[in-house]
Design an enzyme around this catalytic site. Sequence first.
Site, short mmCIF file in Angstrom:
data_model
loop_
_atom_site.label_atom_id
_atom_site.label_comp_id
_atom_site.label_asym_id
_atom_site.label_seq_id
_atom_site.Cartn_x
_atom_site.Cartn_y
_atom_site.Cartn_z
N CYS A 89 0.83 -1.21 0.00
CA CYS A 89 0.00 0.00 0.00
C CYS A 89 0.86 1.26 0.00
CB CYS A 89 -0.95 0.00 1.19
SG CYS A 89 -0.10 0.07 2.77
N ASP B 259 2.23 2.68 2.55
CA ASP B 259 2.10 3.48 3.76
C ASP B 259 3.34 3.36 4.65
OD1 ASP B 259 -0.29 4.13 2.77
OD2 ASP B 259 -1.51 3.06 4.24
N CYS C 73 -2.99 5.38 5.50
CA CYS C 73 -4.45 5.34 5.51
C CYS C 73 -5.00 5.67 6.90
CB CYS C 73 -4.93 3.97 5.07
SG CYS C 73 -4.69 2.73 6.36
N CYS D 242 -2.60 -2.89 8.50
CA CYS D 242 -2.30 -1.56 9.04
C CYS D 242 -1.88 -1.69 10.51
CB CYS D 242 -3.49 -0.63 8.93
SG CYS D 242 -4.37 -0.75 7.35
#
Length: 142
Positions: free
Chosen positions: A33, A35, A59, A103
């Site tokens: 992603c 991130d 995110c 995450c």
Amino acid sequence: MYSEKVMDHFNNPRNMGEIENPSGVGTVGNAKCGDIMRMYLDVDEAGVIQDVKFKTFGCGAAVATSSMATELVKGKTVTEALQVTNKAVMEALDGLPPVKVHCSLLAEEAIHAALWDYAQKKGIVIEGLEEPVEDIEEKIEG
Ligand code: FES
């Protein structure tokens, strides 16, 4: 799809920012992603985490999990902080949707990376702590 706690930590993140001259700092990222999460620790002589701050370029769930992770490690010893797994972070947030589980993993990895840096600087070994897989810092700055 998000719990109230996730929304709360996303809207009002705790401990966001950075610490000057931290005892330990760790940056991790997720290649898929893109991130990135950075954790700063201020650890006292007794090995207790007095302060912790984070910066997350990612995110909403990454912001919420970093925020919750900082709350969970603050005031703990470095050994206790190791017990703050992504599962613990997710539970404290009343869960995350399956696509957002990674995450919370980033939050766990960021804590570990910061603890590793602290241990390296102090020249100590924290039982059970493994070296972070890669140093994303080099990728970002290099
Ligand atoms: Fe990757 Fe959240 S989508 S950290």
